[in-house]
Design an enzyme around this catalytic site. Structure first.
Site, PDB file in Angstrom:
ATOM      1  CE1 TYR A  54      59.677  87.479 -86.797  1.00  0.00           C
ATOM      2  CE2 TYR A  54      59.144  85.165 -86.550  1.00  0.00           C
ATOM      3  CZ  TYR A  54      58.841  86.413 -87.051  1.00  0.00           C
ATOM      4  OH  TYR A  54      57.699  86.594 -87.794  1.00  0.00           O
ATOM      5  CD  GLN A 291      50.650  81.551 -72.941  1.00  0.00           C
ATOM      6  OE1 GLN A 291      51.694  81.368 -73.572  1.00  0.00           O
ATOM      7  NE2 GLN A 291      50.325  82.725 -72.434  1.00  0.00           N
TER       8      GLN A 291
END
Length: 334
Positions: A54, A291
């Protein structure tokens, strides 16, 4: 936040895991990424998932820095090995002994940790003997650099073969990390039954189908500014196959179901995957702390069977169930 056991092991993990695949180290600033990690901790999440690939290692660095001053024993940190990191030389990918051993050392250095709780094979490697891979993972466990071993996107046959060899080496594979959502169910026919029999559970990624099940993408309308579907750094490519008008229309039929349960659409999507008892945890990501606070409210939600049936009816033939679509890299060339 509820906890579940990871496979047949004694390790408990939060049923919502915070992951930093498409965001940390690339799409959002590091201070925002750290704020998201802190929001996850404040919400009761103690399980974190990343991978060496990543952002070419940057995601592990960001996560390690964000968790550096936290009590290590109170966290469950997962990472993965397979895809190339660094200069992408001939031995910088796959599940060879060389790449696994160098991979775990690199991950621990970037995470600033002495060990990870779960080390995962990011894909099945057709180009390396499975015996070599499992033997290397056994040595990683014996060295104390990883406490448990899992895999990602392995099919049922691969899970059975890997678990048999793991048992011979004196450890067990405890988990599989597949894509799974109300609209992507390719693991249900074969992978989940095999996992149950093998003492493994699922730690699933993309429970909101790259954000499509949040309902924010409307049929016939432009994607919202700043959303994954407009991200040219990679997000746009990952979501493209789901940006189909029929799919988006069917997703909108979930709104009254979510409303009846008192949930936002994204919460419904996460709660849906957690109804599967073989799912130990659903991975969520975030580009904003709020979120995280919203999505964790899916923990502990019980969706009645009749409403699960309503979800099936709403999504209809947009649901993908073909077990052959479990991800796997190409075979070794003849």
């Amino acid at each position: 936040m509820d906890y579940r056991f990871l496979g047949a092991s004694g390790l408990k993990i939060t049923e919502i895991t915070f992951g930093n695949w498409l965001t940390h180290g690339s799409q959002v600033d590091n201070d925002v990424a750290t704020a998201c990690v802190n929001a996850a901790l404040e919400a009761g999440i103690t399980t974190f998932d990343t991978a060496d690939v990543y952002a070419n290692g940057a995601a592990e660095q960001v996560l390690g820095a964000a968790l550096k001053n936290r009590r290590r024993e109170s966290l469950e940190v997962f990472t993965k090995v397979y895809w190339p990191v660094g200069p992408k030389g001939p031995n910088d990918t796959g599940l060879s002994r060389k790449h696994i051993m160098e991979g775990i050392n690199g991950s621990l250095r970037r995470l600033q940790m002495d060990y990870v709780d779960l080390y995962q094979a990011h894909r099945f490697d057709h180009q390396t003997p499975l015996e070599e891979t499992i033997s290397a993972f056994a040595d990683v466990v014996r060295s104390g650099k990883a406490l448990y071993i899992g895999v990602s996107e392995w099919n049922a046959e691969q899970l059975r073969a890997g678990q048999a060899l793991a048992k011979e080496e004196g450890f067990a594979l405890v988990s599989n990390q597949p894509q799974y959502s109300a609209i992507w169910r390719v693991i249900e026919a074969q992978v989940v039954p095999a996992s149950r029999a093998l003492g493994m559970s699922q730690v699933v990624w993309s429970p909101m189908a790259q954000g499509v099940l949040s309902g924010k993408y409307l049929p016939g309308k432009p994607a919202p500014a700043g959303s994954r579907a407009t991200d040219e750094k990679g997000g746009m490519n990952t979501i493209a196959r789901l940006m189909d008008a029929t799919v988006l229309e069917r997703v909108q039929k979930l709104r009254p179901i979510a409303a009846e349960l008192g949930l936002a659409m994204g919460q419904l999507a996460i709660a849906w995957v957690l109804q599967n008892p073989n799912v130990a945890s659903a991975i969520i990501g975030a580009s904003r702390p709020e979120q995280v606070a919203e999505n964790v409210l899916a923990s502990g939600v019980v969706i009645p069977p009749e409403m699960m049936a309503d979800i099936d009816a709403a999504l209809g033939d947009s649901i993908e169930r073909d077990p052959a679509k479990t991800t796997s890299p190409e075979q070794r060339p003849a």
